[in-house]
Design a protein around this motif. Sequence first.
Motif, PDB file in Angstrom:
ATOM      1  N   GLY A  29       7.474-101.113  61.400  1.00  0.00           N
ATOM      2  CA  GLY A  29       8.479-102.020  60.845  1.00  0.00           C
ATOM      3  C   GLY A  29       8.154-103.491  60.927  1.00  0.00           C
ATOM      4  O   GLY A  29       9.022-104.318  60.614  1.00  0.00           O
ATOM      5  N   VAL A  30       6.935-103.879  61.326  1.00  0.00           N
ATOM      6  CA  VAL A  30       6.626-105.307  61.336  1.00  0.00           C
ATOM      7  C   VAL A  30       6.713-105.855  59.917  1.00  0.00           C
ATOM      8  O   VAL A  30       6.516-105.141  58.932  1.00  0.00           O
ATOM      9  CB  VAL A  30       5.228-105.602  61.934  1.00  0.00           C
ATOM     10  N   TYR A  31       7.002-107.139  59.830  1.00  0.00           N
ATOM     11  CA  TYR A  31       7.170-107.798  58.529  1.00  0.00           C
ATOM     12  C   TYR A  31       5.951-108.616  58.119  1.00  0.00           C
ATOM     13  O   TYR A  31       5.961-109.219  57.044  1.00  0.00           O
ATOM     14  CB  TYR A  31       8.387-108.721  58.569  1.00  0.00           C
ATOM     15  N   GLY A  32       4.937-108.647  58.959  1.00  0.00           N
ATOM     16  CA  GLY A  32       3.766-109.425  58.615  1.00  0.00           C
ATOM     17  C   GLY A  32       2.586-109.042  59.473  1.00  0.00           C
ATOM     18  O   GLY A  32       2.750-108.569  60.605  1.00  0.00           O
ATOM     19  N   VAL A  33       1.385-109.245  58.916  1.00  0.00           N
ATOM     20  CA  VAL A  33       0.149-108.930  59.622  1.00  0.00           C
ATOM     21  C   VAL A  33      -0.778-110.134  59.547  1.00  0.00           C
ATOM     22  O   VAL A  33      -1.030-110.676  58.460  1.00  0.00           O
ATOM     23  CB  VAL A  33      -0.556-107.699  59.016  1.00  0.00           C
ATOM     24  N   VAL A  34      -1.255-110.562  60.706  1.00  0.00           N
ATOM     25  CA  VAL A  34      -2.240-111.634  60.798  1.00  0.00           C
ATOM     26  C   VAL A  34      -3.616-110.997  60.950  1.00  0.00           C
ATOM     27  O   VAL A  34      -3.842-110.206  61.866  1.00  0.00           O
ATOM     28  CB  VAL A  34      -1.947-112.562  61.991  1.00  0.00           C
ATOM     29  N   TYR A  85      13.890 -99.065  60.839  1.00  0.00           N
ATOM     30  CA  TYR A  85      13.905-100.368  61.497  1.00  0.00           C
ATOM     31  C   TYR A  85      14.448-101.444  60.570  1.00  0.00           C
ATOM     32  O   TYR A  85      15.209-102.317  60.994  1.00  0.00           O
ATOM     33  CB  TYR A  85      12.502-100.742  61.977  1.00  0.00           C
ATOM     34  N   TRP A  86      14.068-101.398  59.322  1.00  0.00           N
ATOM     35  CA  TRP A  86      14.559-102.385  58.355  1.00  0.00           C
ATOM     36  C   TRP A  86      16.025-102.147  57.998  1.00  0.00           C
ATOM     37  O   TRP A  86      16.679-103.047  57.473  1.00  0.00           O
ATOM     38  CB  TRP A  86      13.710-102.343  57.086  1.00  0.00           C
ATOM     39  N   GLY A  87      16.525-100.957  58.239  1.00  0.00           N
ATOM     40  CA  GLY A  87      17.921-100.667  57.960  1.00  0.00           C
ATOM     41  C   GLY A  87      18.230-100.507  56.490  1.00  0.00           C
ATOM     42  O   GLY A  87      19.310-100.894  56.029  1.00  0.00           O
ATOM     43  N   VAL A  88      17.279 -99.926  55.749  1.00  0.00           N
ATOM     44  CA  VAL A  88      17.455 -99.746  54.309  1.00  0.00           C
ATOM     45  C   VAL A  88      17.159 -98.292  53.946  1.00  0.00           C
ATOM     46  O   VAL A  88      16.614 -97.535  54.743  1.00  0.00           O
ATOM     47  CB  VAL A  88      16.522-100.688  53.505  1.00  0.00           C
TER      48      VAL A  88
END
Length: 292
Positions: free
Chosen positions: A105-110, A154-157
């Motif tokens: 559920g992370v929203y970004g990757v570095v 996790y995002w709740g969708v």
Amino acid sequence: MTETPRLNGVVGALEAGQCAFTTFTTAEIQSAIAMSTTRYDGVVFEMEHNPWDIRALRDSLQYMLNRAQIAAAGSVAPAVTPMVRIPPNGAEKGQWHAKQALDLGVYGVVWPHVSTVEEAYNAVASCRYPRLKGAPLYEPAGVRGDGPRHAQRYWGVSQQDYYRKADVWPLAPDGEIFVILMIEDTAGIENLADMLDNVPGIGAVLIGEGDLSQELGFPRQYDHKEVRDAMARIVDTCASRDVVVGHPHVDAANVERVLDEGYRFLMAAPATLYTGLEKGLELCGRAREGRP
């Protein structure tokens, strides 16, 4: 711009023309709890120089959630957006690290140490689901495996809403996934224009001034002219293509200069967390913002 509230607070800030404020932290419960009520837009769980502990990342994401915040904000998303820096250098591809993190559920990757167009392409493709050639926004062709159950929860969708939102911004206007490439060497600087011209879907470029300064022969001498000049080349390349550029060592002493130089993704130095953050928010006209 999307018509529904953003789940990704970093994207939301940038989309609104603001600077986004973030920091690194370790993937462990107490750090996640501490970060969850700060005024950062996002937090990056540091797993390049720390062990890749997927269970610690999973637990950290859960402890970013605060029911009082969610109720007050009317949004299912954490108030501070969780992202992760994965361990592999760009040349190592690291597709499975991105897949596992996104599936939680992370929203970004570095992505550390991205130096070529091929590595940049892989970074964005790894954060996208496959689609048929000829479909809208086909490139970069996605390679992420399909396993959305935990991320959707996790995002709740709903599952289908997750699929619609689980794409990279700004390539997909409603995408909630933020891909950050770290440029940390002179090869990356030389190839950056080609990356930005040929790989859509790059959300931001973050300068790795520690490794860059090592290669230039001035390790961690961040104010040395050669280091500053190399960083300025990155900023200029990004600015000419309207791509967000990030600075990894922001504090109260340098934040005004960093903003003046055109950085929009600001990471506060851990030793001076809140002074750099608060001064930066004030300089950006966001001083009165708070967290419920």
